[in-house]
Write a protein that holds these residues in place. Structure first.
Motif, PDB file in Angstrom:
ATOM      1  N   ASP A 174      65.871  60.761 -16.875  1.00 19.99           N
ATOM      2  CA  ASP A 174      66.091  61.815 -15.889  1.00 19.99           C
ATOM      3  C   ASP A 174      65.757  63.184 -16.474  1.00 19.99           C
ATOM      4  O   ASP A 174      66.035  63.468 -17.630  1.00 19.99           O
ATOM      5  N   THR A 210      64.340  47.181 -15.262  1.00 17.89           N
ATOM      6  CA  THR A 210      63.350  48.237 -15.039  1.00 17.89           C
ATOM      7  C   THR A 210      62.341  47.795 -13.987  1.00 17.89           C
ATOM      8  O   THR A 210      62.149  46.601 -13.751  1.00 17.89           O
ATOM      9  N   ASP A 236      61.753  53.183 -15.458  1.00 18.57           N
ATOM     10  CA  ASP A 236      62.887  53.547 -14.601  1.00 18.57           C
ATOM     11  C   ASP A 236      63.642  52.278 -14.210  1.00 18.57           C
ATOM     12  O   ASP A 236      63.036  51.260 -13.893  1.00 18.57           O
ATOM     13  N   SER A 239      68.668  53.269 -11.004  1.00 20.15           N
ATOM     14  CA  SER A 239      68.334  54.695 -10.958  1.00 20.15           C
ATOM     15  C   SER A 239      67.429  55.016  -9.779  1.00 20.15           C
ATOM     16  O   SER A 239      67.608  56.025  -9.101  1.00 20.15           O
ATOM     17  N   THR A 278      64.415  57.333  -4.631  1.00 21.52           N
ATOM     18  CA  THR A 278      63.061  57.691  -5.014  1.00 21.52           C
ATOM     19  C   THR A 278      62.066  57.443  -3.889  1.00 21.52           C
ATOM     20  O   THR A 278      62.013  56.369  -3.312  1.00 21.52           O
TER      21      THR A 278
END
Length: 185
Positions: free
Chosen positions: A76, A113, A136, A140, A146
Motif C-alpha cells: 500500500d 496473491t 497484491d 487487499s 480495486t
C-alpha cells in the motif's frame, strides 16, 4: 515477550511477535510513513483471527485499547498497512482452498496473491481479469475496492466476489452472500 503476545502465542496456531527486528520490518510499507507496531500477529486460519480479535475486544472492555491493522503484501502507498497496535499480517493465510472450474468458483484465504490465484486458474484456462500488481493479496484488492483500466470491460474485483467471510470486532465470524437487486427491496 510482553504478556499479551505471550498469551496470544499460547492460544492461537499462528505466531505473535514483539521483538524489535520484526516490529521494524512491519513498520513500513510502500508509503513514506513509518509506524512501529506493538506486536505482529501471523494467523494461520480464521480461528486465529477470531481469538485474537475477541481477546483484544475483551481488553478494550477493561480500558486497554490496542488497535488492529490488517496487512496484506505491504504494498500500500497510503500507509494503510501500518499501525501502532497489532499488525495482523495475512501472509500465512495464503491458501487456495478450492477450485471448481465447472462452476467457476474458487475459495481462497485473504493472503492469496492475484498472481498465485491466476497461476492456479491458468491450469483450467481461467483468469481473474484484474489489472493489478500480481503481488497484491485478494483480501487487499477486495478491501480497497480495486478498479483498474480493465474494469470498464470486465468490472472491478467486487464483480467476482460471490461470498466472503469477515471477522467482526467482537471476534465473531460473519459470512456474506450476494443479494440480487430484486431481493434488496
Amino acid at each position: 515477550m510482553n504478556k499479551i503476545a505471550k498469551y496470544l502465542n499460547q492460544h492461537i496456531i499462528g505466531n505473535v511477535f514483539d521483538s524489535a527486528p520484526i516490529l521494524e520490518a512491519y513498520s513500513t510499507d510502500n508509503s513514506p510513513l513509518k509506524i512501529l507496531p506493538q506486536m505482529v500477529v501471523l494467523p494461520e486460519n480464521t480461528s486465529d483471527i477470531c481469538k485474537t480479535v475477541k481477546f483484544v475486544n475483551q481488553l478494550s472492555n477493561k480500558s486497554v485499547h490496542i488497535p488492529i491493522t490488517v496487512r496484506g503484501s505491504g504494498l500500500d502507498k497510503t500507509g494503510a498497512d501500518l499501525g501502532d497496535g497489532i499488525i495482523m499480517s495475512m501472509e500465512h493465510m495464503n491458501k487456495i482452498l478450492e477450485i471448481d472450474d465447472r462452476a467457476r468458483l474458487v475459495r481462497v484465504q485473504a493472503g492469496v496473491t492475484l498472481g498465485q490465484l491466476n497461476s492456479a486458474l491458468a491450469l483450467y484456462g481461467l483468469t481473474v481479469p484484474i489489472l493489478a500488481n500480481p503481488r497484491d493479496t485478494i483480501g487487499s484488492l477486495i478491501a480497497n475496492f480495486t478498479t483498474d483500466s480493465a474494469a470498464g470491460k470486465y468490472n472491478g474485483i467486487y464483480y467476482y466476489v460471490d461470498q466472503l467471510e469477515a471477522v467482526l470486532s467482537t471476534g465473531e465470524p460473519m459470512q456474506t452472500v450476494r443479494v440480487s437487486r430484486p431481493h434488496m427491496s
